[in-house]
Design an enzyme around this catalytic site. Structure first.
Site, PDB file in Angstrom:
ATOM      1  N   GLU A 130      15.613  -1.847  -0.933  1.00 26.86           N
ATOM      2  CA  GLU A 130      16.738  -2.777  -0.780  1.00 26.86           C
ATOM      3  C   GLU A 130      17.032  -2.965   0.702  1.00 26.86           C
ATOM      4  O   GLU A 130      16.580  -2.171   1.524  1.00 26.86           O
ATOM      5  CB  GLU A 130      17.978  -2.200  -1.493  1.00 26.86           C
ATOM      6  CG  GLU A 130      17.712  -1.977  -2.966  1.00 26.86           C
ATOM      7  CD  GLU A 130      18.967  -1.587  -3.752  1.00 26.86           C
ATOM      8  OE1 GLU A 130      20.010  -1.300  -3.120  1.00 26.86           O
ATOM      9  OE2 GLU A 130      18.876  -1.579  -4.986  1.00 26.86           O
ATOM     10  N   GLU A 244       0.177   4.814  -6.505  1.00 29.07           N
ATOM     11  CA  GLU A 244       0.415   3.830  -5.444  1.00 29.07           C
ATOM     12  C   GLU A 244      -0.022   4.410  -4.101  1.00 29.07           C
ATOM     13  O   GLU A 244      -0.644   3.740  -3.287  1.00 29.07           O
ATOM     14  CB  GLU A 244       1.902   3.439  -5.410  1.00 29.07           C
ATOM     15  CG  GLU A 244       2.194   2.444  -4.293  1.00 29.07           C
ATOM     16  CD  GLU A 244       3.641   1.929  -4.273  1.00 29.07           C
ATOM     17  OE1 GLU A 244       4.394   2.250  -5.218  1.00 29.07           O
ATOM     18  OE2 GLU A 244       3.996   1.229  -3.318  1.00 29.07           O
ATOM     19  N   GLY A 341     -13.670  -5.784  22.830  1.00 30.63           N
ATOM     20  CA  GLY A 341     -13.105  -6.385  24.028  1.00 30.63           C
ATOM     21  C   GLY A 341     -12.224  -7.574  23.684  1.00 30.63           C
ATOM     22  O   GLY A 341     -11.485  -7.542  22.692  1.00 30.63           O
ATOM     23  N   GLY A 342     -12.321  -8.651  24.471  1.00 30.76           N
ATOM     24  CA  GLY A 342     -11.480  -9.841  24.262  1.00 30.76           C
ATOM     25  C   GLY A 342     -11.637 -10.383  22.856  1.00 30.76           C
ATOM     26  O   GLY A 342     -10.659 -10.824  22.235  1.00 30.76           O
ATOM     27  N   GLY A 365       4.944   2.196   0.561  1.00 31.01           N
ATOM     28  CA  GLY A 365       4.714   3.189  -0.489  1.00 31.01           C
ATOM     29  C   GLY A 365       5.198   4.583  -0.121  1.00 31.01           C
ATOM     30  O   GLY A 365       4.774   5.579  -0.717  1.00 31.01           O
ATOM     31  N   GLY A 366       6.107   4.664   0.829  1.00 25.62           N
ATOM     32  CA  GLY A 366       6.576   5.965   1.333  1.00 25.62           C
ATOM     33  C   GLY A 366       6.029   6.169   2.735  1.00 25.62           C
ATOM     34  O   GLY A 366       4.815   6.123   2.934  1.00 25.62           O
TER      35      GLY A 366
HETATM   36  C1  LIG Z   1       4.449  -5.330   3.706  1.00 26.26           C
HETATM   37  C2  LIG Z   1       5.372  -4.486   2.898  1.00 26.26           C
HETATM   38  C3  LIG Z   1       5.301  -4.542   1.524  1.00 26.26           C
HETATM   39  C4  LIG Z   1       6.189  -3.788   0.741  1.00 26.26           C
HETATM   40  N1  LIG Z   1       6.153  -3.938  -0.623  1.00 26.26           N
HETATM   41  C5  LIG Z   1       7.126  -3.328  -1.358  1.00 26.26           C
HETATM   42  C6  LIG Z   1       7.220  -3.555  -2.761  1.00 26.26           C
HETATM   43  O1  LIG Z   1       6.399  -4.276  -3.339  1.00 26.26           O
HETATM   44  N2  LIG Z   1       8.223  -2.992  -3.454  1.00 26.26           N
HETATM   45  C7  LIG Z   1       9.146  -2.182  -2.840  1.00 26.26           C
HETATM   46  O2  LIG Z   1      10.028  -1.694  -3.506  1.00 26.26           O
HETATM   47  N3  LIG Z   1       9.069  -1.927  -1.528  1.00 26.26           N
HETATM   48  C8  LIG Z   1       8.100  -2.483  -0.765  1.00 26.26           C
HETATM   49  N4  LIG Z   1       8.041  -2.231   0.579  1.00 26.26           N
HETATM   50  C9  LIG Z   1       9.030  -1.372   1.188  1.00 26.26           C
HETATM   51  C10 LIG Z   1       8.510  -0.021   1.643  1.00 26.26           C
HETATM   52  O3  LIG Z   1       8.238   0.784   0.544  1.00 26.26           O
HETATM   53  C11 LIG Z   1       9.563   0.571   2.573  1.00 26.26           C
HETATM   54  O4  LIG Z   1       9.533  -0.200   3.753  1.00 26.26           O
HETATM   55  C12 LIG Z   1       9.337   2.014   2.899  1.00 26.26           C
HETATM   56  O5  LIG Z   1       9.494   2.805   1.770  1.00 26.26           O
HETATM   57  C13 LIG Z   1      10.283   2.501   3.994  1.00 26.26           C
HETATM   58  O6  LIG Z   1      11.595   2.168   3.719  1.00 26.26           O
HETATM   59  P1  LIG Z   1      12.488   1.410   4.822  1.00 26.26           P
HETATM   60  O7  LIG Z   1      11.711   0.250   5.283  1.00 26.26           O
HETATM   61  O8  LIG Z   1      13.787   1.153   4.232  1.00 26.26           O
HETATM   62  O9  LIG Z   1      12.601   2.414   6.010  1.00 26.26           O
HETATM   63  P2  LIG Z   1      13.721   3.538   6.196  1.00 26.26           P
HETATM   64  O10 LIG Z   1      13.818   4.333   4.975  1.00 26.26           O
HETATM   65  O11 LIG Z   1      14.949   2.903   6.717  1.00 26.26           O
HETATM   66  O12 LIG Z   1      13.058   4.403   7.311  1.00 26.26           O
HETATM   67  C14 LIG Z   1      13.064   4.052   8.713  1.00 26.26           C
HETATM   68  C15 LIG Z   1      12.401   5.179   9.484  1.00 26.26           C
HETATM   69  O13 LIG Z   1      13.118   6.373   9.282  1.00 26.26           O
HETATM   70  C16 LIG Z   1      12.279   7.384   8.823  1.00 26.26           C
HETATM   71  N5  LIG Z   1      12.977   8.302   7.910  1.00 26.26           N
HETATM   72  C17 LIG Z   1      13.704   7.977   6.809  1.00 26.26           C
HETATM   73  N6  LIG Z   1      14.150   9.090   6.213  1.00 26.26           N
HETATM   74  C18 LIG Z   1      13.699  10.131   6.931  1.00 26.26           C
HETATM   75  C19 LIG Z   1      13.818  11.558   6.819  1.00 26.26           C
HETATM   76  N7  LIG Z   1      14.467  12.108   5.793  1.00 26.26           N
HETATM   77  N8  LIG Z   1      13.228  12.325   7.754  1.00 26.26           N
HETATM   78  C20 LIG Z   1      12.548  11.768   8.779  1.00 26.26           C
HETATM   79  N9  LIG Z   1      12.391  10.448   8.920  1.00 26.26           N
HETATM   80  C21 LIG Z   1      12.964   9.641   8.023  1.00 26.26           C
HETATM   81  C22 LIG Z   1      11.189   6.652   8.113  1.00 26.26           C
HETATM   82  O14 LIG Z   1      10.024   7.445   7.986  1.00 26.26           O
HETATM   83  C23 LIG Z   1      10.991   5.479   9.029  1.00 26.26           C
HETATM   84  O15 LIG Z   1      10.179   5.841  10.102  1.00 26.26           O
HETATM   85  C24 LIG Z   1       7.138  -2.947   1.364  1.00 26.26           C
HETATM   86  C25 LIG Z   1       7.152  -2.865   2.737  1.00 26.26           C
HETATM   87  C26 LIG Z   1       6.309  -3.625   3.511  1.00 26.26           C
HETATM   88  C27 LIG Z   1       6.403  -3.530   4.998  1.00 26.26           C
END
Ligand SMILES: Cc1cc2nc3c(=O)[nH]c(=O)nc-3n(C[C@H](O)[C@H](O)[C@H](O)COP(=O)(O)OP(=O)(O)OC[C@H]3O[C@@H](n4cnc5c(N)ncnc54)[C@H](O)[C@@H]3O)c2cc1C
Lengths: 381, 258
Positions: A130, A244, A341-342, A365-366
């Site tokens: 979200e 996944e 390279g380029g 995916g995490g």
């Molecule tokens: C191209 C793309 C496709 C995607 N497709 C889907 C999809 O089909 N369905 C879906 O549901 N989601 C999808 N996602 C979302 C994706 O799963 C999330 O972006 C991802 O899980 C990370 O969540 P966030 O972006 O909210 O980052 P955040 O959770 O806000 O994290 C930001 C940073 O903080 C770090 N962080 C967070 N918690 C901790 C902790 N406890 N300790 C240390 N570091 C922490 C994270 O590792 C990261 O570096 C997609 C994302 C992308 C970019």
């Protein structure tokens, strides 16, 4: 591929070769155009279904072809030969969108939603993330409230792969207050009043795959669309994350392999200072390191898939495979760009695209940090 | 209808072929069903889908050919594979291979035989014609269209200048298949799984009533050589006018193409 004879049988190599043939015939010739246009034709879904690719990994009782984790790894590796991770992600969104549906074992849901996806007529997606929460799944706020025999859903979802054109959305919603026990899966058809695509998001890579922000404004969903039991959402999600993450490891292995192949070919024909780049020792050593990294990532990924197929539940090892393969893809792509390279920086080269696409792997995916959290927990830390 | 398909495995067409001694370096080569044989398999499978019957694969080769033939033959509709394997066949010529195949096909009681128009490695196009002769059946070669009602057939062939020839006759007969006849289907996972359990019938020469003397080669491959290496490209320099002038000069006086 004799090196993996102990893990891959004929069914695996045949699936890989078929997926590769499909990619070479139906994806590779269009990869550049589709990437630039930010999508690929919907007709590719039925074509892939016809080739038997979409149904792999879905049990036969649910209309699929059966097959295990290692077969799914093979499909991804084969399809990646099209050189567009975006197309593979788009075609593959059913891999994450469908499990929660067929796992209910309900014939009505399987007939209405699963089978049409396996024939390529319908598109599914999985919506967990979200705007306000990603890694912290317990922070999901999209709410489903009972009203008579309906659920009424309000909230929004972010970064949803295939969300722009999906026909239905397998959605994690909050049905109760308990951080984990209050989460459930609802199947929400995209044409229900109140469902809208707020934005098609522009990204670093995976251009051919659409990624959406979705909004649910008091969407009425019939009771029967609840997938499994109320409050089981978190458990279902954790179980399905395994595959996944393994799939994302496979993207990493394939990405790194193609980048290595491209770098090998280029450095052989490109001349500098009177000889092929590949004759400089520094190039040879770099390619040797890249090949070593690819084999390491592939070995771990295949072994984890193999153990999963044998019935092991490997939470830590899957997370390790995902991290190793993601890092390998990024490092090998970086080196491949450097070796070209380029030309490596030009949109017309495959490694340019791969290097952008690879950046997703330690995030989607995490994240790699969350993977490390899981690994540490499994280590008892 | 019981259809026999003669199929062999050949290096993947993308493979880098290196001549070593009196053969090729097989290291790192991926072996697949000969692409023209894939058309033969597909046509046989399509035919039994329309008319009933079964497709049986026949090959001469050691155990290494079984896996590619399972993937490219049994997983796309072949019922079983007959593998004729005998030390005496190791350096057989086309006639020796044809004798073995014909004997095995005859024993199996097939009513039609499909094969590729050539193999992409040997490219001799001899075996199916010899098989037809040994069976006493007509041969229709380089087929790009095929129809049958189960007892008669109509095959089309593209002959010189784009002219299409139609050949009709009655079965049994031998057909060699060309690109354009069909599009070989993809093997699907459930069929791939089933192919694992399909029967491989192993036959030595004795099993088909032949002796080593029957297949002793009358001709042997005596030497292979690679095409001459292409000379390195040359970069021209100078102004566009100078380069164009130099290019014309080179094309006329060195390459002698103008
Ligand atoms: C191209 C793309 C496709 C995607 N497709 C889907 C999809 O089909 N369905 C879906 O549901 N989601 C999808 N996602 C979302 C994706 O799963 C999330 O972006 C991802 O899980 C990370 O969540 P966030 O972006 O909210 O980052 P955040 O959770 O806000 O994290 C930001 C940073 O903080 C770090 N962080 C967070 N918690 C901790 C902790 N406890 N300790 C240390 N570091 C922490 C994270 O590792 C990261 O570096 C997609 C994302 C992308 C970019």
């Amino acid at each position: 591929m004799e090196f993996f004879d102990n893990l891959l049988d004929e069914t695996h190599t045949t699936v890989r070769d078929m997926a590769r043939r499909f990619a070479e015939e139906h994806i590779r010739p269009h990869a550049e155009a589709w990437e630039e246009s930010g999508t690929f034709p919907r007709e590719l879904y039925p074509k892939a279904a016809e080739a038997g690719i979409l149904s792999i990994g879905v049990p036969e009782q649910a209309g699929g072809s059966g097959g295990g984790a290692l077969h799914q790894v093979m499909v991804i590796e084969g399809l990646m030969r099209g050189t567009s991770a975006g197309v593979v992600a788009g075609l593959g969104s059913l891999g994450i969108g469908l499990p929660a549906v067929w796992q209910t074992e309900r014939a009505d849901l399987i007939d209405r939603y699963v089978r049409p996806c396996l024939t390529g007529e319908r598109i599914s997606c999985l919506a967990i993330t979200e705007p306000g929460t990603g890694s912290d799944v317990a922070g999901v706020r999209t709410k489903a409230v009972r009203d008579g025999s309906d659920w009424v859903v309000s909230g929004s979802k972010m970064f949803i792969t295939s969300g722009v054109r999906a026909d239905f959305i397998t959605t994690l919603v909050r049905t109760g207050d308990d951080p984990h026990g209050g989460l459930s899966f609802l199947l929400i058809e995209a044409d229900r009043p109140g469902v809208s695509v707020s934005r098609a998001l522009r990204k670093t890579g995976w251009w051919a795959s659409d990624t959406a922000e979705l909004s649910f404004d008091a969407v009425r969903v019939p009771e029967g669309n609840l997938l499994g039991e109320e409050g089981e959402g978190f458990l279902t999600l954790m179980r399905n994350f395994q595959l996944e993450r393994l799939a994302l490891a496979a993207y990493g292995v394939a990405t790194a392999q193609i980048a290595l192949d491209e770098a090998m070919a280029y450095t052989k024909q490109r001349k500098a200072f009177g000889r092929s780049l590949s004759r400089f020792q520094i190039t040879k050593h770099k390619l040797a390191e890249m090949a070593t990294a690819v084999l390491t990532a592939r070995t771990l990924t295949y072994q984890v898939a193999h153990r999963m197929d044998a019935g092991d539940y490997l939470i830590g090892e899957v997370s390790m495979a995902k991290n190793v393969a993601a890092k390998t893809a990024i490092d090998v792509c970086y080196d491949a760009v450097q070796l070209l390279g380029g030309m490596g920086y030009m949109r017309e080269s495959v490694v340019e695209r791969l290097s952008r696409d690879a950046r997703l792997l330690p995030i989607g995916g995490g994240t790699q940090e969350i993977m490390r959290e899981i690994i540490a927990k499994e280590m008892g830390l | 209808m019981k259809i026999g398909v003669c199929a062999k495995v050949t290096p993947d067409t993308g493979a880098q072929i290196k001549v070593v001694g009196n053969g090729i370096d097989t290291a790192g080569i991926k072996w697949v069903v000969n692409p023209y044989d894939a058309y033969a398999i597909e046509e046989a499978v399509k035919t039994v889908e329309n008319h009933g019957g079964s497709v049986h694969l026949f090959t001469v080769g050691d155990d290494s050919v079984v896996a590619p033939l399972r993937a490219g033959g049994l997983a796309v509709g072949g019922e079983d594979l007959t593998q004729i394997s005998d030390a005496a066949l190791n350096d057989a010529d086309s006639l020796g291979v044809a004798k073995a195949l014909a004997a095995s096909l005859k024993a199996a009681g097939v009513e039609a035989v499909f094969a590729g128009k050539e193999s992409v490695d040997g490219v001799s196009s001899q075996v199916p014609a010899m098989v037809a002769e040994l069976l006493g059946w007509p041969l229709v070669s380089i087929v790009t269209g095929f129809e049958t009602d189960g007892s008669t057939f109509k095959a089309t062939r593209e002959i010189g200048g784009g002219v299409v020839e139609v050949v009709s006759g009655s079965l049994p007969a031998v057909f060699t298949c060309d690109k354009g006849l069909n599009t070989p289907r993809y093997a699907k996972l459930p069929q791939i799984m089933k192919a694992k359990r399909k029967k491989v019938i192993k036959q030595d020469l004795a099993a088909i009533g032949l002796s080593a003397a029957d297949v002793a080669p009358k001709a042997t491959e005596s030497n292979f050589s690679e095409p001459a290496a292409r000379p390195a490209g040359r970069m021209l320099s100078g102004s566009v006018q100078e380069q164009a002038k130099e290019l014309v000069h080179l094309l006329r006086n060195e390459a002698k193409v103008l």
